[in-house]
Design an enzyme around this catalytic site. Sequence first.
Site, PDB file in Angstrom:
ATOM      1  CG  ASN A  11       3.207   4.657   4.259  1.00 55.37           C
ATOM      2  OD1 ASN A  11       2.461   3.952   5.025  1.00 55.37           O
ATOM      3  ND2 ASN A  11       3.078   5.425   3.187  1.00 55.37           N
ATOM      4  CG  PHE A  22      -5.568   3.139   7.887  1.00 56.46           C
ATOM      5  CD1 PHE A  22      -4.808   3.807   6.811  1.00 56.46           C
ATOM      6  CD2 PHE A  22      -6.348   2.093   7.156  1.00 56.46           C
ATOM      7  CE1 PHE A  22      -5.483   4.751   5.795  1.00 56.46           C
ATOM      8  CE2 PHE A  22      -6.921   2.572   5.478  1.00 56.46           C
ATOM      9  CZ  PHE A  22      -5.925   3.380   5.218  1.00 56.46           C
ATOM     10  CB  SER A  51      -3.720   2.462   2.443  1.00 59.79           C
ATOM     11  OG  SER A  51      -2.342   2.063   2.913  1.00 59.79           O
ATOM     12  CG  ASN A  97       0.983   0.301   4.104  1.00 59.00           C
ATOM     13  OD1 ASN A  97       2.341  -0.616   3.484  1.00 59.00           O
ATOM     14  ND2 ASN A  97       1.124   1.793   4.071  1.00 59.00           N
ATOM     15  CB  THR A  98      -5.173  -2.167   5.859  1.00 57.41           C
ATOM     16  OG1 THR A  98      -4.970  -0.591   6.235  1.00 57.41           O
ATOM     17  CG2 THR A  98      -6.415  -2.496   6.490  1.00 57.41           C
ATOM     18  CE  LYS A 143      -5.004   8.789  -1.688  1.00 58.41           C
ATOM     19  NZ  LYS A 143      -4.063   9.779  -0.773  1.00 58.41           N
ATOM     20  CG  ASN A 187      -3.320   5.470  -1.270  1.00 59.91           C
ATOM     21  OD1 ASN A 187      -1.703   5.730  -0.319  1.00 59.91           O
ATOM     22  ND2 ASN A 187      -4.412   5.731  -0.442  1.00 59.91           N
TER      23      ASN A 187
END
Length: 361
Positions: free
Chosen positions: A110, A114, A181, A183-184, A221, A250
């Site tokens: 993925n 967010f 994450s 993805n940021t 996390k 994560n």
Amino acid sequence: MIDLFPIVGPVLRSFDPETAHGLTIKALSSGLMPPVREKDDPILRTTVMGLDFANPVGLAAGFDKNAEVVDAMLRLGFGFVEAGSVTPRPQPGNPKPRLFRAQEQGAVINRLGFNNEGLEPFAQRLERRLERQSSGGRKAPGIVGANLGKNKDTVEAADDYVLGVTRVAALVDYLVVNVSSPNTPGLRALQGRDPLRTLLGRVLDARSACKLAKAPPILLKIAPDLTDEDKADIAAVALESGIDGLIVSNTTIARPAEIPEPLRAEAGGLSGRPLFAPSTAVLREMYGLTGGKVPLVGVGGIASGADAYAKIRAGASLVQLYSALVYAGPALVLAIRRDLAALLRRDGFASLSDAVGADHR
């Protein structure tokens, strides 16, 4: 509980992953899923961070980003549910397509970024949940957490986490600071010693400022893709800051050999079965680095009771899953609970807590 997933699962997987997820949330919201009636095995009861868990099997963040189906998921047999990640302002996330299945490998990639409705709708749903309970409404047993993120364009990341803590600390049982994450942009840089110390200091101050009779535990996390120096720094900051726990881990930006082309080329975080070994290795290291003094939540690739048991023996006090539900459905939760209880008894443990970190002894 009658397991309809062998019929429903293939239908859901005929849709693109994000559409299938949306349909699942709608079905859960409408009450179509029957609750699990089987009581928790007493051997699975555990107290961690001052919270009493009927069982240690939790739903990881990412499934219920907007706190829409917290109670529905608890009724499926989870001991705890973590809603989010939520950011202060709503954001659409990254362009679609951004969610990919690797079915043969039991994996998901993925790069959602967010995507969520923002802090206010999230908090209002949690408030309505508490109002229903206080007015005699049916309460799903279990622990609820909120996973907090930052908006993509926020410069001072700590500001966003402080907003999250301030708004939802009174509405949940625990809070998670998500700095891992992939993805940021720039988010994972917050895991460095100095940025992390500053961030956690502000988050802990924000919790204190809420002046709650029972302050929710705060967990961090972390990513699985960490250098030895990163891991040592995180352990040191966790111990000195006084945060209540670590969630390990994560998704990974690595691409194990079993992930086929063209999926290997897709950017984003990989979760599911291929993440089990690397995330468990990091979990084991973090237990050692913290001397077992910081409660750990083991996440990554859990798809069976044996997987959950391995995480616990490596040092996890609690475990979480998500990706395996895509392929096995909700009956997996009960299966993990049963098998985990059997494994604990097989090895002579009187309680779950007795098995935590057993591989280190």
